[in-house]
Each structure stands twice: as C-alpha cells, then as structure tokens.
Design an enzyme around this catalytic site. Structure first.
Site, short mmCIF file in Angstrom:
data_model
loop_
_atom_site.label_atom_id
_atom_site.label_comp_id
_atom_site.label_asym_id
_atom_site.label_seq_id
_atom_site.Cartn_x
_atom_site.Cartn_y
_atom_site.Cartn_z
N GLY A 96 6.53 -6.28 -0.01
CA GLY A 96 5.76 -6.19 1.23
C GLY A 96 6.64 -6.54 2.41
O GLY A 96 7.87 -6.46 2.33
N GLY A 97 6.02 -6.94 3.51
CA GLY A 97 6.75 -7.25 4.73
C GLY A 97 7.51 -8.57 4.62
O GLY A 97 7.13 -9.44 3.84
N GLU A 147 10.81 -8.24 -2.64
CA GLU A 147 11.33 -6.97 -2.15
C GLU A 147 10.71 -6.74 -0.79
O GLU A 147 9.52 -6.45 -0.68
CB GLU A 147 10.93 -5.82 -3.10
N LEU A 148 11.53 -6.85 0.27
CA LEU A 148 10.96 -6.89 1.61
C LEU A 148 11.39 -5.68 2.45
O LEU A 148 11.77 -4.65 1.91
CB LEU A 148 11.33 -8.22 2.27
N CYS A 180 10.21 1.11 2.39
CA CYS A 180 11.09 -0.02 2.71
C CYS A 180 12.52 0.46 2.96
O CYS A 180 13.24 -0.14 3.74
CB CYS A 180 11.05 -1.05 1.60
N LYS A 200 -2.19 -8.19 -7.86
CA LYS A 200 -3.04 -8.18 -6.66
C LYS A 200 -2.53 -7.05 -5.79
O LYS A 200 -1.57 -7.20 -5.05
CB LYS A 200 -2.92 -9.53 -5.94
N TRP A 210 0.81 -1.23 0.00
CA TRP A 210 0.00 0.00 0.00
C TRP A 210 0.83 1.26 0.00
O TRP A 210 0.30 2.34 -0.22
CB TRP A 210 -0.92 0.01 1.23
N ASN A 211 2.13 1.16 0.26
CA ASN A 211 2.86 2.42 0.52
C ASN A 211 3.14 3.25 -0.73
O ASN A 211 3.08 4.47 -0.68
CB ASN A 211 4.13 2.18 1.35
N GLU A 243 11.89 -3.61 12.04
CA GLU A 243 11.35 -2.56 11.18
C GLU A 243 10.06 -2.00 11.79
O GLU A 243 9.19 -2.76 12.19
CB GLU A 243 11.04 -3.14 9.79
O1 TXE Z 1 2.13 -5.86 4.37
P1 TXE Z 1 2.05 -7.29 3.78
P2 TXE Z 1 1.27 -5.12 5.45
C1 TXE Z 1 6.20 -4.07 5.95
C2 TXE Z 1 6.08 -3.10 7.06
C3 TXE Z 1 4.69 -3.26 7.53
C4 TXE Z 1 4.56 -4.75 7.37
C5 TXE Z 1 3.16 -5.24 7.22
O2 TXE Z 1 6.96 -3.43 8.10
O3 TXE Z 1 4.50 -2.87 8.85
O4 TXE Z 1 5.25 -5.04 6.20
O5 TXE Z 1 2.45 -4.48 6.26
C6 TXE Z 1 -0.51 -9.35 0.51
N1 TXE Z 1 0.09 -14.41 0.74
N2 TXE Z 1 6.00 -3.53 4.63
O6 TXE Z 1 0.51 -6.02 6.36
O7 TXE Z 1 1.27 -8.19 4.63
C7 TXE Z 1 -1.27 -8.14 0.96
O8 TXE Z 1 -2.64 -8.29 0.69
C8 TXE Z 1 0.14 -13.58 -0.33
C9 TXE Z 1 7.18 -3.37 3.85
O9 TXE Z 1 0.48 -4.14 4.74
O10 TXE Z 1 3.43 -7.66 3.43
C10 TXE Z 1 -0.58 -7.05 0.15
O11 TXE Z 1 -1.07 -7.03 -1.17
N3 TXE Z 1 -0.05 -12.26 -0.22
C11 TXE Z 1 6.93 -2.93 2.51
C12 TXE Z 1 0.87 -7.50 0.15
O12 TXE Z 1 0.84 -8.89 0.43
C13 TXE Z 1 -0.31 -11.76 1.00
C14 TXE Z 1 5.66 -2.48 2.04
C15 TXE Z 1 1.76 -6.81 1.18
O13 TXE Z 1 1.20 -7.00 2.44
C16 TXE Z 1 -0.39 -12.58 2.13
C17 TXE Z 1 4.55 -2.77 2.92
C18 TXE Z 1 -0.18 -13.96 1.97
N4 TXE Z 1 -0.21 -14.83 2.99
C19 TXE Z 1 4.76 -3.28 4.18
N5 TXE Z 1 -0.65 -11.79 3.21
C20 TXE Z 1 8.07 -2.60 1.62
N6 TXE Z 1 9.02 -3.52 1.44
O14 TXE Z 1 8.09 -1.54 1.04
C21 TXE Z 1 -0.73 -10.52 2.75
N7 TXE Z 1 -0.55 -10.50 1.41
#
Ligand code: TXE
Length: 497
Positions: free
Chosen positions: A234-235, A256-257, A290, A182, A158-159, A389
C-alpha cells in the site's frame, strides 16, 4: 467452480475458519464501481472482535490440522488452487474490473499469470530446509531448522487485489503458515470470491481467512499480538503506521510501498521502444501501480523528440469503459483518489510545470472517476511532481546532459522501487543499472514481473522482498539445533563448550 460476476447485489461476510460470518457489530460498507459510480456489493466492516476471531481460527489451524500436512501435501493443495484459478480467471478479471476500474484486458492478463504464483510455490514447498553447519568441535553436530512463523496478517491494496495477495498467500502457505487477509475496502470482491476456491482446493478451514473493512480493520490485524508476521502492500505513510503497529508486538514485517520510478532515455536508445515503454510505464493501469514510471529523464539531444512521440501516442489513448476490450485507459479507482490526482496536477501547474497534454477530466465521461492522461515537461527536482507519488496517469519529463547527471537525478528521491533504462549501449546499460538505487531495474523493457524473481523496494519503497525463493525467508524462522555425538563422559561443567 464458479465465480459470481453478475448482479443481484451481493452481501458478503467475513470468511473465518471456513465459514461466512457477519461482523460482530453487524456493520457493513458498500463498494462502488468506479466506471459507473454505483454501489455493487456490500461487505462486512471488520472490528476488533472479528479480527480476533479470525486470528484465533488461523492459530488453531496452524497448531492443529495444518501442522499435520507434509510439505509435499501443502504443495499439492497450492497446485490445485492454481488450477482452479486458471478455470475461472476470466470471471475473476471481470470482478476486479468492476471493483477497481482497471482494464479488463489487463486484469485478464493478470489472471492468466496468477496460477503461476501458486505453481511456483507449490514446487517450492518441499524445498524449504535448514543446513548442517560445521563447528569447531568435532563431536558437536549443528544444524538449522527452517520453520513457518505462524499466523500471517496480510493487508493488501485495491490496485491489483488478487495478484498482490497471491504474492503473500502462495509463499506463506508453501512455508506452512496460516493467514488472515484484509483486502482493501475499495476492492474486496475478488479476494472474497477466491475463498470458495481455496476451500475447493482442499485447504482445511482456518488455514486461509479473509476479513473485510477499512484501515481500522487493517490496524487491528497488524496490532494483534497473535499475528506472527505482517505483510503489507500500500502507500508509504500507511505502511509506516502498519510497521509501527507490528513492531509493538515485535512481529517481522514485509512492506511493499510506493515509488517515484525514473525511466532514463539515452540518445542512443531505440526511440520507438522507449516511447512504448514510457507509455506502458505510466499510462497502463492509469498509473495506479507502485512501479509506475512517473519520471521520464531524457537526454538533451532527443528531449523534444521523445516528448513529441509520447504526446502523439498519448493523445490517441482510448478512454472509456474498462470492461470494453479496446479501452486503453479506464477510470481511477474511487472518487477521493481522483481528487488526489487532480490536486497533484494543480500543484504542478502552480509550480510552473509545462503542461503538454491532459490535466483535466475527459469531456463526456461524467459518471465514473475518469482523468485524462497528463504530461508535464521541464520538471525540476524541486517540484512536488518530481518528489511525490501521484498514483495516477501523470507523467513528468525532464532533460539530462550525460550519464552521471542522469544517475544523479534518478537517485534524487526518497523512494527506490524501480527504474527503466533505454539505451542500445550494452556497457552503459549495466553500468547504470549498478548505480541506480532501486530494487528492480528494467533495461529496454518495463513492468515485467515473475514469481521466480525477487521484488521489493529500497528506502521509502519498503522493507523485505516478495517473489523468488528469497521470499521464503520472510515467511520462515530459523532454529539452530546442537547435538553432542560423543559418548565420552561429560567434561568440566564450568567451561563453555
Ligand atoms: O492505500 P493505503 P490507499 C499508494 C498510492 C495511493 C496511496 C493511498 O500513492 O494514492 O497509497 O492509497 C489498509 N493500518 N498506494 O489509501 O491506505 C487499507 O484498508 C493498517 C501504493 O488506498 O495504503 C488497505 O487494505 N492497514 C500501492 C491497505 O491498507 C491500513 C497500492 C492499503 O491502503 C491502515 C495502493 C492502517 N492504519 C496505494 N490504513 C502500491 N504500493 O502498489 C489503511 N489500511
């Protein structure tokens, strides 16, 4: 072209095979504007049936109409898309700010550079090729073909929804793949608003598909056996799960985490520039990036001075409506996320961090999910704030005595995404850059990014690269072709040639 930025409340479906469709289960969810706490659109909650339908549409396009496009034609469509995004960039910026609360000035800037990704990979589309390889046998010709992998499943956060999607979309299409995106359930609107632009640019139905929903939808996509490659941002914990799901059917992954990126400030640094860089690194985007430079490592002799300078500027940060041009810090993206950030701060306080500034919700901003920019000094490597983080506007500062110690503290992390070095000593800058364990190192600058330069982390920060020609390897597979050019009769069939 136009992009919907205004009310009335919109109801989006999935975009599959060039058509808008409701979820098979009819399930929906609402997305909330983090500056007001109000729901502002509804999207479809994707289930297994929707994912399957989207993957089938992408497969049909991959094997059919898309395979008939030459690389040059693909490149032209990417250029069209870049042009269309440039036309409506300001509107897309408003959509993203409503969705994730990031500053309009930052999102406008991002939208201005977004077309560059499509232009860069537009030019790259017809420069993806194999090689001719010498072999020990003169009559044998060996060459490689670099082919698209097939259907790409892209799961994005989402960021920075559009930018982080473009990092996958542009090279995937340039290389001849089709894609199912997605987006995050917290910020899907800009991706959905992109779909009519994709259509207008001339991409045939099924080449680009978007399905919305939460982690269950993301999991169904990563786990789908028809997906040939999974690209995720994502995370770290979610990335691990996505990687395992993709590995079940042996789909290659790009992850990319997160990060816990250090900024190293040496006593010979230009302290004005370093102060600017520390603030840009962790308080821009409210720390929701990130590459947030969330650990400031400062040499003893300038330690207190740097803390004072950073605190002085941080105190003047204007917090408020992210849609206002002069706002410098908007809300966090959603309610649970602010709770997570507050929990990190509580742990830092209980572990004895020296709170210099912030550490609470700003008074008078009760409606949205705001949080004050926060600075902790005298961090120690044992503290949670040093290790984990936060993904929010929280900076930890700690001192070092010399270069060796700075590198040791900087590398004392399971992450390895980015690092900043602030020094005017040229040999030191390059020496330290070589020793830091991070996929990106910035010297006397921070948070710069370009489509031409590879980006991606080490360790818990991920696998693979995005950007640069390097990323094209992630979206292609290599085939080796052997040709007998000899007209002599075949030799001994029982001997390997
Ligand atoms: O991210 P998620 P969230 C980090 C940051 C944040 C933490 C959680 O520390 O506090 O992640 O954020 C999808 N299988 N970053 O909960 O869960 C979800 O729907 C497949 C770092 O928002 O990582 C979304 O589309 N997909 C970061 C995507 O994964 C799944 C950016 C990211 O969500 C899933 C954002 C699953 N089991 C958060 N669960 C960066 N690297 O820039 C969720 N999703």
């Amino acid at each position: 072209v136009s992009v919907s930025t205004e009310r009335p409340f919109k109801r989006y479906g999935h975009y599959i095979g060039g058509e808008w469709r409701r979820a098979a289960t009819e399930e929906t969810f609402e997305s909330v504007n983090p500056a007001t706490g109000e729901a502002w659109y509804q999207a479809a909650q994707g289930g297994d049936a929707d994912v399957d339908r989207a993957v089938r549409a992408a497969r049909a396009a991959f094997e059919g109409v898309w395979s008939e496009h030459t690389p040059l034609q693909r490149g032209k469509l990417l250029r069209n898309l870049g042009d269309l995004i440039a036309e409506v960039g300001d509107d897309l910026a408003i959509v993203e700010t409503r969705d994730n609360g990031k500053l309009i000035r930052e999102m406008r800037g991002q939208m201005r550079s977004l077309p560059e990704w499509f232009y860069y990979f537009s030019g790259a589309a017809d420069k993806i090729h194999g090689e001719t390889i010498p072999t020990p046998t003169r009559e044998i010709l060996n060459y490689t073909l670099r082919e698209p992998v097939g259907v790409v499943g892209a799961i994005t956060p989402w960021n920075s929804p559009l930018l982080l999607t473009a990092l996958k979309l542009a090279p995937a299409l340039a290389a001849g793949n089709t894609i199912v995106i997605k987006p995050s359930e917290h910020a899907s609107a800009s991706i959905l608003e992109l779909m009519p632009l994709v259509e207008r640019a001339g991409f045939p139905p099924g080449v680009v598909n978007a399905i919305t929903g939460d982690g269950r939808t993301g999991h169904a996509l990563a786990a789908h056996p028809g997906v040939d490659k999974v690209a995720f941002t994502g995370g770290t914990e979610t990335g691990r799960r996505v990687g395992v799901a993709a590995m079940e059917h042996l789909a290659p992954i790009t992850l990319e985490l997160g990060g816990k990126s250090p900024q190293l400030v040496f006593s010979d640094a230009d302290l004005d520039a370093a102060t600017f860089g520390i603030i840009a690194g962790v308080f821009a985007a409210a720390g929701q990036t990130c590459v947030a430079g969330s650990r400031a490592l400062v040499q003893h002799s300038v330690y207190e001075e740097v803390i004072d300078r950073v605190a002085e500027r941080t105190e003047r940060i204007r917090i408020g409506d992210p849609l206002e041009d002069d706002t410098e810090l908007g809300p966090l993206a959603f309610k649970e996320h602010r709770e997570r950030v507050a929990a990190h701060v509580a742990v830092a306080e209980s572990e004895g961090g020296r709170l210099v500034l912030g550490g609470k919700q700003p008074p008078g901003l009760d409606q949205g999910w705001f949080y004050e920019p926060t600075i902790f000094a005298d961090l120690s490597p044992r503290m949670s704030l040093f290790r984990n983080e936060v993904f929010g506007p929280v900076l930890g500062v700690l001192p070092f005595k010399d270069e060796d110690e700075a590198v040791e503290i900087a590398n004392d992390t399971r992450y390895g995404l980015a690092a900043g070095i602030w020094t005017q000593n040229l040999p030191r800058a390059h020496r330290v850059a070589a020793k830091l364990r991070a996929g990106t190192v910035w010297i006397n600058t921070y948070r710069t990014l370009a489509p031409s330069s590879p980006f991606g982390g080490f360790g818990d920060s991920g696998i693979g690269k995005e950007n640069g020609l390097e990323v094209l390897r992630e979206y292609t597979r290599l085939k080796s072709v052997w040709v007998n050019t000899s007209s002599a009769p075949p030799g001994d069939p029982f001997v390997l040639r």
